[in-house]
Design an enzyme around this catalytic site. Sequence first.
Site, PDB file in Angstrom:
ATOM      1  CB  SER A  19      -0.915  -0.208   1.197  1.00  0.00           C
ATOM      2  OG  SER A  19      -2.013   0.835   0.882  1.00  0.00           O
ATOM      3  CG  ASN A  20      -0.301   4.610  -1.481  1.00  0.00           C
ATOM      4  OD1 ASN A  20      -0.860   5.415  -0.791  1.00  0.00           O
ATOM      5  ND2 ASN A  20      -0.884   4.025  -2.576  1.00  0.00           N
ATOM      6  CG  ASP A  21       3.129   6.602   3.718  1.00  0.00           C
ATOM      7  OD1 ASP A  21       3.225   5.791   4.440  1.00  0.00           O
ATOM      8  OD2 ASP A  21       4.462   7.289   3.649  1.00  0.00           O
ATOM      9  CB  SER A  22      -2.846   7.890   0.457  1.00  0.00           C
ATOM     10  OG  SER A  22      -4.160   8.583   0.223  1.00  0.00           O
ATOM     11  CB  ALA A  86      -2.389   7.334  -3.269  1.00  0.00           C
TER      12      ALA A  86
END
Length: 208
Positions: A19-22, A86
Amino acid sequence: MLVTAGPTRERIDPVRYLSNDSSGTMGFAIAEAAKAAGHDVVLVAGPVDLATPKGVRRVNVESAREMLVAVREAFEACDALFMAAAVCDFRPARRFRGKWRKKDDRQGRASLELVPNPDILASVTRRKGDRLVVGFALETGDGLRRAMNKLEKKRMDYVVLNGPSALNAARTSVTIIGRDGSQRRLTDRTKRAVAKALVGLRSPDADR
Ligand code: CTP
């Protein structure tokens, strides 16, 4: 108005994912501002820990492919799309049914094969019609040219250029670039203030 927000989550196994930091803050702020401006709002949200703005219809999704299905469905009936999510560009080629165990890998190394996810924005704008389409470009360094390329390739009316410091932050600085070449810089604003400016955008050829 259709708004997407948050990250996507791409499963590796039942307990792990990419995943990512959004945080979803920008997209949720857009949904709230759109509702406050009197629009009907559908918010397609990845996994985030945020309350649904009052009066907004929220559709929860996890992966990019789930987001694609939800966006396709809501795009038909919308007048504007704000693609703030994102989206993970890649997902694991296969999902382990059980836990991915250390013993599954040889010589103390592990690798994960990734395959590309669909580009949600580029996919739905093939039938853009006269909808207003606003996308985002998260770039490191001077990303002006790259953002403008994305605008053209994904058939956006506006692209909102921001940097990695925008992820998971309360305030942000953005440049809003129009298909007509216009540029508007908003420096160190709350995401709520940026959201209000975005919801007020009109198609670059609205006056023609
Ligand atoms: N986007 C999308 N589907 C994807 C990837 C991105 O709809 N699979 C959307 C994002 O929501 C954003 C815009 O496309 O509005 C640009 O996203 P970005 O990640 O900056 O662009 P990419 O095309 O993924 O390019 P790269 O990551 O290589 O810079």
